[in-house]
Write a protein that holds these residues in place. Structure first.
Motif, PDB file in Angstrom:
ATOM      1  N   ARG A   1       0.727  -1.279  -0.027  1.00 62.19           N
ATOM      2  CA  ARG A   1       0.052  -0.034  -0.091  1.00 62.19           C
ATOM      3  C   ARG A   1       0.841   1.587  -0.196  1.00 62.19           C
ATOM      4  O   ARG A   1      -0.037   2.409   0.371  1.00 62.19           O
ATOM      5  N   ARG A   2       2.525   1.253  -0.302  1.00 61.31           N
ATOM      6  CA  ARG A   2       2.847   2.639  -0.613  1.00 61.31           C
ATOM      7  C   ARG A   2       2.727   3.659  -1.086  1.00 61.31           C
ATOM      8  O   ARG A   2       2.241   2.930  -2.182  1.00 61.31           O
ATOM      9  N   ALA A   3       2.616   5.213  -0.935  1.00 55.86           N
ATOM     10  CA  ALA A   3       2.659   5.762  -2.230  1.00 55.86           C
ATOM     11  C   ALA A   3       3.444   5.995  -2.890  1.00 55.86           C
ATOM     12  O   ALA A   3       2.800   6.230  -4.032  1.00 55.86           O
ATOM     13  N   ASP A   4       4.687   5.433  -3.208  1.00 55.88           N
ATOM     14  CA  ASP A   4       5.500   5.644  -4.058  1.00 55.88           C
ATOM     15  C   ASP A   4       6.080   4.685  -4.844  1.00 55.88           C
ATOM     16  O   ASP A   4       6.865   3.344  -3.962  1.00 55.88           O
ATOM     17  N   PRO A   5       5.412   3.876  -5.608  1.00 52.55           N
ATOM     18  CA  PRO A   5       5.850   2.308  -5.752  1.00 52.55           C
ATOM     19  C   PRO A   5       7.012   2.297  -6.630  1.00 52.55           C
ATOM     20  O   PRO A   5       7.757   0.904  -6.796  1.00 52.55           O
ATOM     21  N   ASP A   6       8.060   3.431  -6.939  1.00 50.46           N
ATOM     22  CA  ASP A   6       9.034   3.532  -7.206  1.00 50.46           C
ATOM     23  C   ASP A   6      10.115   3.060  -6.321  1.00 50.46           C
ATOM     24  O   ASP A   6      11.386   2.508  -6.346  1.00 50.46           O
ATOM     25  N   ALA A   7       9.396   3.196  -4.523  1.00 48.74           N
ATOM     26  CA  ALA A   7      10.463   2.822  -3.756  1.00 48.74           C
ATOM     27  C   ALA A   7      10.022   1.976  -3.201  1.00 48.74           C
ATOM     28  O   ALA A   7       9.378   1.259  -2.261  1.00 48.74           O
ATOM     29  N   VAL A   8      11.293   0.953  -3.898  1.00 44.96           N
ATOM     30  CA  VAL A   8      11.165  -0.874  -3.254  1.00 44.96           C
ATOM     31  C   VAL A   8      12.246  -1.217  -2.473  1.00 44.96           C
ATOM     32  O   VAL A   8      12.841   0.118  -1.777  1.00 44.96           O
ATOM     33  N   GLY A   9      11.840  -1.962  -1.884  1.00 45.81           N
ATOM     34  CA  GLY A   9      12.185  -2.557  -0.383  1.00 45.81           C
ATOM     35  C   GLY A   9      13.421  -3.307  -1.076  1.00 45.81           C
ATOM     36  O   GLY A   9      13.622  -4.532  -1.556  1.00 45.81           O
ATOM     37  N   TRP A  10      14.433  -4.443   0.114  1.00 43.65           N
ATOM     38  CA  TRP A  10      14.522  -4.603  -0.298  1.00 43.65           C
ATOM     39  C   TRP A  10      14.538  -6.382   0.328  1.00 43.65           C
ATOM     40  O   TRP A  10      15.004  -7.810   0.637  1.00 43.65           O
ATOM     41  N   VAL A  11      13.675  -6.337   1.077  1.00 47.50           N
ATOM     42  CA  VAL A  11      12.963  -7.418   2.339  1.00 47.50           C
ATOM     43  C   VAL A  11      11.875  -7.783   1.510  1.00 47.50           C
ATOM     44  O   VAL A  11      11.292  -7.480   1.057  1.00 47.50           O
ATOM     45  N   ASP A  12      12.399  -9.613   1.268  1.00 43.51           N
ATOM     46  CA  ASP A  12      10.863 -10.286   0.992  1.00 43.51           C
ATOM     47  C   ASP A  12      10.325 -10.345   2.030  1.00 43.51           C
ATOM     48  O   ASP A  12      10.604 -11.934   2.606  1.00 43.51           O
ATOM     49  N   TRP A  13       9.273  -9.601   2.491  1.00 45.94           N
ATOM     50  CA  TRP A  13       8.857  -9.557   3.694  1.00 45.94           C
ATOM     51  C   TRP A  13       7.456 -11.016   3.635  1.00 45.94           C
ATOM     52  O   TRP A  13       7.102 -11.964   4.648  1.00 45.94           O
ATOM     53  N   THR A  14       7.155 -11.264   2.141  1.00 40.46           N
ATOM     54  CA  THR A  14       6.701 -12.470   2.090  1.00 40.46           C
ATOM     55  C   THR A  14       7.293 -14.098   2.349  1.00 40.46           C
ATOM     56  O   THR A  14       7.277 -14.921   3.289  1.00 40.46           O
ATOM     57  N   LEU A  15       8.335 -13.740   2.257  1.00 34.14           N
ATOM     58  CA  LEU A  15       9.782 -14.704   2.506  1.00 34.14           C
ATOM     59  C   LEU A  15       9.939 -15.359   4.059  1.00 34.14           C
ATOM     60  O   LEU A  15      10.367 -16.106   4.442  1.00 34.14           O
ATOM     61  N   VAL A  16      10.109 -14.020   4.721  1.00 34.19           N
ATOM     62  CA  VAL A  16      10.318 -13.832   6.030  1.00 34.19           C
ATOM     63  C   VAL A  16       9.466 -14.218   6.230  1.00 34.19           C
ATOM     64  O   VAL A  16       9.757 -15.251   7.637  1.00 34.19           O
ATOM     65  N   GLN A  17       8.447 -13.923   6.315  1.00 36.85           N
ATOM     66  CA  GLN A  17       7.114 -14.315   6.818  1.00 36.85           C
ATOM     67  C   GLN A  17       6.660 -16.204   7.095  1.00 36.85           C
ATOM     68  O   GLN A  17       5.957 -16.775   7.788  1.00 36.85           O
ATOM     69  N   VAL A  18       6.623 -16.257   5.808  1.00 38.67           N
ATOM     70  CA  VAL A  18       6.716 -18.083   5.445  1.00 38.67           C
ATOM     71  C   VAL A  18       7.829 -18.917   6.476  1.00 38.67           C
ATOM     72  O   VAL A  18       7.613 -19.669   7.111  1.00 38.67           O
TER      73      VAL A  18
END
Length: 64
Positions: free
Chosen positions: A31-48
């Motif tokens: 839901r981030r406002a700036d679609p170009d501001a991507v992060g480096w952590v794959d939160w889905t993998l961390v959650q799984v």
């Protein structure tokens, strides 16, 4: 209850906390406002991974 069981329950609880945190962070990332501001952590993998660790630690604690 032995010390080993206590430790396994703590590990399961900590892993569950990490999974909840990762789910919240993934929700914020989607839901981030700036679609170009991507992060480096794959939160889905961390959650799984955290959910798998929590399940295994909880199962072993119940069997011990």
């Amino acid at each position: 209850m032995s010390d080993t069981q206590d430790l396994l329950y703590v590990i399961a609880g900590a892993a569950l906390s990490v999974a909840i945190l990762a789910g919240w962070r993934e929700h914020r990332r989607r839901r981030r406002a700036d679609p170009d501001a991507v992060g480096w952590v794959d939160w889905t993998l961390v959650q799984v991974i955290a959910l798998i660790v929590a399940a295994i630690a909880g199962w072993v604690a119940l069997k011990a």
